[in-house]
Design a protein around this motif. Structure first.
Motif, short mmCIF file in Angstrom:
data_model
loop_
_atom_site.label_atom_id
_atom_site.label_comp_id
_atom_site.label_asym_id
_atom_site.label_seq_id
_atom_site.Cartn_x
_atom_site.Cartn_y
_atom_site.Cartn_z
N GLY A 44 0.82 -1.20 0.00
CA GLY A 44 0.00 0.00 0.00
C GLY A 44 0.85 1.24 0.00
N SER A 45 0.59 2.17 -0.92
CA SER A 45 1.38 3.39 -1.00
C SER A 45 1.18 4.28 0.22
CB SER A 45 1.04 4.18 -2.27
OG SER A 45 -0.35 4.43 -2.34
N GLY A 46 0.10 4.06 0.96
CA GLY A 46 -0.15 4.85 2.17
C GLY A 46 0.77 4.52 3.33
N MET A 47 1.55 3.44 3.21
CA MET A 47 2.47 3.07 4.29
C MET A 47 3.55 4.11 4.51
SD MET A 47 3.20 -0.99 3.80
CE MET A 47 1.90 -2.17 3.49
N VAL A 48 3.88 4.85 3.45
CA VAL A 48 4.97 5.82 3.54
C VAL A 48 4.72 6.81 4.66
CG1 VAL A 48 6.18 7.65 2.30
CG2 VAL A 48 5.45 5.60 1.08
N SER A 49 3.49 7.26 4.81
CA SER A 49 3.17 8.30 5.81
C SER A 49 2.40 7.75 7.01
CB SER A 49 2.35 9.40 5.13
OG SER A 49 1.20 8.87 4.51
N ASN A 50 2.40 6.44 7.18
CA ASN A 50 1.67 5.84 8.30
C ASN A 50 2.55 4.83 9.03
OD1 ASN A 50 -1.47 6.58 8.21
ND2 ASN A 50 -0.66 6.51 6.12
N PRO A 51 3.32 5.26 10.02
CA PRO A 51 4.17 4.32 10.78
C PRO A 51 3.30 3.36 11.59
CG PRO A 51 4.14 6.47 11.83
CD PRO A 51 3.43 6.64 10.51
N GLY A 52 3.88 2.22 11.88
CA GLY A 52 3.17 1.26 12.73
C GLY A 52 2.45 0.16 11.98
N VAL A 53 2.49 0.20 10.63
CA VAL A 53 1.78 -0.83 9.86
C VAL A 53 2.44 -2.19 10.06
CG1 VAL A 53 1.12 -1.57 7.54
CG2 VAL A 53 1.01 0.84 8.15
N ALA A 54 3.77 -2.22 10.03
CA ALA A 54 4.48 -3.48 10.22
C ALA A 54 4.19 -4.06 11.60
CB ALA A 54 5.98 -3.28 10.04
N ALA A 55 4.18 -3.19 12.62
CA ALA A 55 3.89 -3.65 13.98
C ALA A 55 2.49 -4.25 14.06
CB ALA A 55 4.03 -2.50 14.96
N GLN A 56 1.55 -3.63 13.39
CA GLN A 56 0.17 -4.14 13.38
C GLN A 56 0.12 -5.51 12.70
OE1 GLN A 56 -2.63 -1.42 11.62
NE2 GLN A 56 -4.33 -2.89 11.69
#
Length: 408
Positions: free
Chosen positions: A346-358
């Motif tokens: 998802g291109s929105g990952m760039v500005s949204n930290p914490g996706v990997a942790a989720q």
């Protein structure tokens, strides 16, 4: 003059009835005032005729003639479609790669498009013809016919579109668009209205079979929009483009998977004896692709490097490593089979930290063991046991709420 390039899938050319239907589909564009250029792939039509010649085909065929044989069925496909369109009262002409002005060259064992002399195709369009190009082929500086290999037809379509300034590229497939996940393993997968070039590149590299990465890369360079649509049902598909409307601000927009991953681990006696460059340069020379890489250097423990490869490269990788053991300076190599890679994109990952942790937290709650991790700005990949691949894909699809319908 509004032109579009339509890349037809091979399933649309397997029977007279299907060829008739795809001809009608192409003519719909004509009726709407557009000028379609069609690119066709190879069809499995003539292989049976080669059976009486086992003494010829059991031997290694010269490289030049191998390319010629591969191109034959594509020529047949373009001619058949041209015949049907003409019978429907419209002008059509089949073109081989050299007749369409597609100039190619060899580079590191690959055949690449160098240039398209687009005036040859534009001349046909101005004459009122529907040009039907035999995809995945061209001619080199020696005037030899060469085929492009994997991903060739759609790459040809994008290259032609860029050369003639087409409005967009239409890729017709057995599916009606690009989905949030593979529908065969994620029942609740939903069709996406739009994806970015970068998202599609990640999905293509991570195992998605919608479109070959080389075609997407070329489309990104020339900012050529691609519409992926059904070849049988004339419904809205998915647009691949530079920027998309972030539907409902979703950070993750797709889940991909790849089965039959193998983890190789190489151990050294000391850090001084280890060289990542030497290992991976040696593997690269033998055309072995390496994916996820994890190096462990801990005081008091022998340093190791682990990396993942595809199942089909395993035997050759082991052979190369054993043959180069003294030169590479490692003490032993070990491997683990029965693994798979599952990824979120998802291109929105760039500005949204914490996706990997989720992602990791949900996999932990599901007791799905993560063995390796790889990340980029817009994707996170994990290597898991293969018997957990389907479950991991489904729970991640659920975790990031991709179940909701995207297409209006």
């Amino acid at each position: 003059m509004e032109t579009i390039v339509v890349k037809v899938d091979s399933s649309s050319l397997t029977t007279p009835e299907r060829i008739d239907k795809i001809a009608d589909r192409i003519l719909e564009h004509k009726h709407k005032g557009k000028h379609p250029v069609v690119v066709v792939p190879s069809i499995e039509l003539l292989e049976g005729n080669f059976l009486p010649y086992p003494s010829i085909f059991n031997e290694k065929i010269a490289n030049r003639e191998s390319h010629v044989l591969k191109a034959i069925n594509t020529h047949v496909a373009s001619s058949l479609l041209a015949i049907v369109i003409e019978r429907k009262g419209h002008k059509a002409i089949s073109l081989s790669g050299w007749q369409a002005g597609i100039e190619v060259s060899k580079s590191n064992g690959n055949v690449l498009i160098e240039l398209i002399h687009h005036d040859l195709i534009l001349e046909r369009i101005q004459n009122g013809d529907i040009a039907i190009v035999a995809g995945s082929q061209g001619y080199d500086e020696n005037k030899d016919l060469l085929t492009l290999g994997e991903g060739g037809p759609e790459t040809t379509a994008v290259a032609i579109g860029a050369a003639i300034g087409a409005e967009y590229i239409e890729i017709l497939t057995e599916q009606d668009g690009i989905y949030t996940a593979d529908c065969s393993i994620v029942n609740e997968a939903r069709k996406l209205k739009e994806v970015t070039y970068d998202e599609m590149l990640e999905l293509a590299h991570l195992g998605s079979t919608y479109l070959h990465p080389r075609a997407v890369e070329l489309a990104k360079i020339y900012e050529m929009r691609i519409a992926v649509r059904s070849s049988t049902n004339n419904v809205e598909g998915t647009w691949i483009k530079g920027e998309v409307e972030m539907e409902k601000n979703r950070v993750v927009r797709g889940v991909a998977y790849e089965a039959d991953i193998i983890r190789l681990t190489v151990a050294f006696e000391s850090y001084e004896n280890s060289s990542l460059a030497n290992i991976f340069m040696t593997l690269a020379k033998h055309h072995i692709d390496v994916d996820i890489i994890v190096q462990a250097v801990i005081d008091g423990v022998k340093p190791t490097v682990s990396f993942s490869i595809a199942k089909e490269d395993f035997a050759e990788a082991i052979k190369v490593l054993e043959k180069s053991k003294a030169q590479l300076g490692f003490s032993f190599a070990d491997f683990e089979v029965g693994l798979a890679k599952v990824s979120i994109v998802g291109s929105g990952m760039v500005s949204n930290p914490g996706v990997a942790a989720q992602m990791f937290d949900r996999l932990r709650k599901e007791n799905i063991l993560v063995k390796m991790v790889s990340t980029s700005e817009i994707k996170v990949s994990v290597v898991v046991p293969q018997d957990e691949m389907v479950r991991a894909a489904n729970v991640l699809h659920d975790e990031f709420q991709l179940v909701e319908e995207y297409v209006n």
